[in-house]
Design a protein around this motif. Structure first.
Motif, PDB file in Angstrom:
ATOM      1  N   VAL A  65       0.849  -1.188   0.000  1.00 44.63           N
ATOM      2  CA  VAL A  65       0.000   0.000   0.000  1.00 44.63           C
ATOM      3  C   VAL A  65       0.886   1.240   0.000  1.00 44.63           C
ATOM      4  CG1 VAL A  65      -1.828   1.264   1.206  1.00 44.63           C
ATOM      5  CG2 VAL A  65      -1.763  -1.252   1.306  1.00 44.63           C
ATOM      6  N   ASN A  66       0.637   2.140  -0.942  1.00 43.36           N
ATOM      7  CA  ASN A  66       1.339   3.412  -0.995  1.00 43.36           C
ATOM      8  C   ASN A  66       0.326   4.546  -0.957  1.00 43.36           C
ATOM      9  OD1 ASN A  66       2.116   5.777  -3.088  1.00 43.36           O
ATOM     10  ND2 ASN A  66       3.937   5.183  -1.933  1.00 43.36           N
ATOM     11  N   VAL A  67       0.447   5.423   0.054  1.00 42.03           N
ATOM     12  CA  VAL A  67      -0.420   6.597   0.182  1.00 42.03           C
ATOM     13  C   VAL A  67       0.444   7.826  -0.061  1.00 42.03           C
ATOM     14  CG1 VAL A  67      -2.016   7.867   1.656  1.00 42.03           C
ATOM     15  CG2 VAL A  67      -1.796   5.373   1.901  1.00 42.03           C
ATOM     16  N   SER A  68       0.134   8.569  -1.114  1.00 40.77           N
ATOM     17  CA  SER A  68       0.906   9.769  -1.456  1.00 40.77           C
ATOM     18  C   SER A  68      -0.051  10.940  -1.611  1.00 40.77           C
ATOM     19  CB  SER A  68       1.678   9.557  -2.763  1.00 40.77           C
ATOM     20  OG  SER A  68       2.650   8.541  -2.621  1.00 40.77           O
ATOM     21  N   LEU A  69       0.084  11.928  -0.722  1.00 42.91           N
ATOM     22  CA  LEU A  69      -0.758  13.116  -0.790  1.00 42.91           C
ATOM     23  C   LEU A  69      -0.056  14.225  -1.572  1.00 42.91           C
ATOM     24  CD1 LEU A  69      -2.343  13.222   2.782  1.00 42.91           C
ATOM     25  CD2 LEU A  69      -3.144  12.070   0.708  1.00 42.91           C
ATOM     26  N   LEU A  70      -0.868  15.153  -2.098  1.00 45.72           N
ATOM     27  CA  LEU A  70      -0.372  16.191  -2.995  1.00 45.72           C
ATOM     28  C   LEU A  70      -0.746  17.575  -2.484  1.00 45.72           C
ATOM     29  CD1 LEU A  70      -1.573  14.535  -6.343  1.00 45.72           C
ATOM     30  CD2 LEU A  70       0.739  14.456  -5.398  1.00 45.72           C
ATOM     31  N   ASN A  71      -0.174  18.596  -3.121  1.00 48.31           N
ATOM     32  CA  ASN A  71      -0.577  19.999  -2.915  1.00 48.31           C
ATOM     33  C   ASN A  71      -0.501  20.442  -1.463  1.00 48.31           C
ATOM     34  OD1 ASN A  71      -1.246  20.157  -5.707  1.00 48.31           O
ATOM     35  ND2 ASN A  71      -3.219  19.198  -5.284  1.00 48.31           N
ATOM     36  N   GLY A  72       0.462  19.925  -0.710  1.00 53.41           N
ATOM     37  CA  GLY A  72       0.670  20.373   0.662  1.00 53.41           C
ATOM     38  C   GLY A  72      -0.130  19.651   1.714  1.00 53.41           C
ATOM     39  N   THR A  97      -1.723  -9.495   8.847  1.00 54.26           N
ATOM     40  CA  THR A  97      -0.395  -9.106   9.305  1.00 54.26           C
ATOM     41  C   THR A  97       0.042  -7.896   8.495  1.00 54.26           C
ATOM     42  OG1 THR A  97       0.168 -11.383   9.854  1.00 54.26           O
ATOM     43  CG2 THR A  97       1.989  -9.838   9.598  1.00 54.26           C
ATOM     44  N   LEU A  98       0.300  -6.789   9.194  1.00 52.66           N
ATOM     45  CA  LEU A  98       0.676  -5.538   8.528  1.00 52.66           C
ATOM     46  C   LEU A  98       2.101  -5.183   8.941  1.00 52.66           C
ATOM     47  CD1 LEU A  98      -1.662  -2.511   8.067  1.00 52.66           C
ATOM     48  CD2 LEU A  98       0.698  -2.155   8.736  1.00 52.66           C
ATOM     49  N   THR A  99       2.951  -4.942   7.950  1.00 53.20           N
ATOM     50  CA  THR A  99       4.365  -4.679   8.217  1.00 53.20           C
ATOM     51  C   THR A  99       4.828  -3.426   7.472  1.00 53.20           C
ATOM     52  OG1 THR A  99       5.109  -6.047   6.349  1.00 53.20           O
ATOM     53  CG2 THR A  99       4.869  -7.132   8.498  1.00 53.20           C
ATOM     54  N   GLY A 100       5.948  -2.871   7.939  1.00 53.67           N
ATOM     55  CA  GLY A 100       6.590  -1.783   7.216  1.00 53.67           C
ATOM     56  C   GLY A 100       6.132  -0.390   7.572  1.00 53.67           C
ATOM     57  N   LEU A 101       5.265  -0.241   8.582  1.00 58.23           N
ATOM     58  CA  LEU A 101       4.841   1.095   8.973  1.00 58.23           C
ATOM     59  C   LEU A 101       6.022   1.894   9.531  1.00 58.23           C
ATOM     60  CD1 LEU A 101       1.410   0.597  10.788  1.00 58.23           C
ATOM     61  CD2 LEU A 101       1.805   1.846   8.655  1.00 58.23           C
ATOM     62  N   PRO A 102       6.020   3.209   9.325  1.00 54.92           N
ATOM     63  CA  PRO A 102       7.076   4.030   9.924  1.00 54.92           C
ATOM     64  C   PRO A 102       7.030   3.954  11.449  1.00 54.92           C
ATOM     65  CG  PRO A 102       5.890   5.260   8.233  1.00 54.92           C
ATOM     66  CD  PRO A 102       5.115   4.006   8.474  1.00 54.92           C
ATOM     67  N   THR A 139       3.519  14.527   5.664  1.00 60.57           N
ATOM     68  CA  THR A 139       3.413  14.804   4.231  1.00 60.57           C
ATOM     69  C   THR A 139       4.214  13.830   3.372  1.00 60.57           C
ATOM     70  OG1 THR A 139       5.213  16.402   4.435  1.00 60.57           O
ATOM     71  CG2 THR A 139       2.966  17.260   4.597  1.00 60.57           C
ATOM     72  N   ALA A 140       5.064  13.009   3.988  1.00 63.86           N
ATOM     73  CA  ALA A 140       5.835  12.025   3.212  1.00 63.86           C
ATOM     74  C   ALA A 140       4.923  10.886   2.769  1.00 63.86           C
ATOM     75  CB  ALA A 140       6.985  11.478   4.062  1.00 63.86           C
ATOM     76  N   PRO A 141       5.281  10.167   1.700  1.00 65.63           N
ATOM     77  CA  PRO A 141       4.500   8.979   1.323  1.00 65.63           C
ATOM     78  C   PRO A 141       4.449   7.967   2.474  1.00 65.63           C
ATOM     79  CG  PRO A 141       5.998   9.574  -0.447  1.00 65.63           C
ATOM     80  CD  PRO A 141       6.373  10.433   0.739  1.00 65.63           C
ATOM     81  N   LEU A 142       3.300   7.348   2.641  1.00 62.01           N
ATOM     82  CA  LEU A 142       3.127   6.309   3.649  1.00 62.01           C
ATOM     83  C   LEU A 142       3.105   4.962   2.942  1.00 62.01           C
ATOM     84  CD1 LEU A 142       2.461   5.374   6.569  1.00 62.01           C
ATOM     85  CD2 LEU A 142       0.033   5.670   5.972  1.00 62.01           C
ATOM     86  N   ASN A 143       4.020   4.078   3.315  1.00 58.21           N
ATOM     87  CA  ASN A 143       4.117   2.767   2.684  1.00 58.21           C
ATOM     88  C   ASN A 143       4.037   1.668   3.738  1.00 58.21           C
ATOM     89  OD1 ASN A 143       4.893   3.442  -0.245  1.00 58.21           O
ATOM     90  ND2 ASN A 143       6.396   4.609   0.928  1.00 58.21           N
TER      91      ASN A 143
END
Length: 222
Positions: A65-72, A97-102, A139-143
């Motif tokens: 899953v990649n969440v990328s927000l735009l425009n601030g 099972t969810l892995t890789g969260l910041p 604001t960084a991408p969430l993966n």
């Protein structure tokens, strides 16, 4: 006799390779994209499109899953009831099972929560617990990855209302005055990307090589 055998083998390889190329589905990585265009952000959070969620099948089972927000815009967690950084649904509400969260991000589910705004009910929560507030959004991408083998991109469901929101996020946009609110992401339709397996490519190449050798033999004996 040997010449007949070589001709038959080359022809068989060519037919086999063409059959594999045309009739057998190669290993594939399904990719689905959702746009954050459903605005329930009081006071305005800047200009939509607010960003995207991209799901990619993991070969062997699971989804990235990649969440990328735009425009601030950025993800927040105000701590208010029913307000969470990211919400989504999966068919059958399985344990995952969810892995890789910041660092400092957390996952909760399956559960049941209604965020308001007409988005429906959701069963999985991903929250930013790293002081992500209206003045300091993420604001960084969430993966992250869901590594449960039974989960694919087709497992994700909307919240069950007319707004067709598959993901709901709580956001802030400092550039737009720090307004906060919820946004929803609906499916925009990105076709699946088929990735041929190495064995398919090698057999196809062998078939072509055999057909070429057969043609050269015919030319020499003509």
């Amino acid at each position: 006799m040997k010449q007949i055998f070589l001709k038959s083998a080359a022809a068989a390889l060519a037919v086999c390779a063409l059959g594999l190329a045309a009739g057998i589905s190669p290993a594939s990585a399904g990719i689905l994209t959702y746009d954050f265009t459903i605005d329930n952000c009081t006071g305005g959070c800047g200009a939509a499109n607010y960003g995207t969620v991209t799901l990619t099948d993991i070969l062997g089972g699971g989804v990235t899953v990649n969440v990328s927000l735009l425009n601030g815009a950025g993800l927040i967690d105000t701590g208010a009831l029913s307000k969470h950084s990211l919400l989504f649904n999966l068919a059958g509400n399985p344990a995952i099972t969810l892995t890789g969260l910041p660092s400092l991000w957390t996952y909760t589910g399956p559960t049941s929560i209604t965020p308001g705004g007409g988005f429906g009910t959701f069963n999985y929560i991903v929250d930013c617990n790293a002081a992500c507030d209206a003045s300091n959004p993420w604001t960084a991408p969430l993966n992250f990855s869901i590594t449960t083998p039974s989960i694919t991109t087709a497992s994700f469901l909307d919240g069950g209302t007319e707004v067709d929101a598959y993901f709901v996020a709580d956001i802030s946009n400092v550039a737009a005055g720090g307004s906060t609110g919820r946004i929803g992401a609906s499916y925009i339709g990105t076709p699946s990307t088929d990735v041929p397996e190495p064995v398919t490519l090698s057999v196809f190449a062998a078939g072509l090589a055999g057909a070429a050798a057969l043609r050269r033999r015919k030319l020499r004996t003509a």
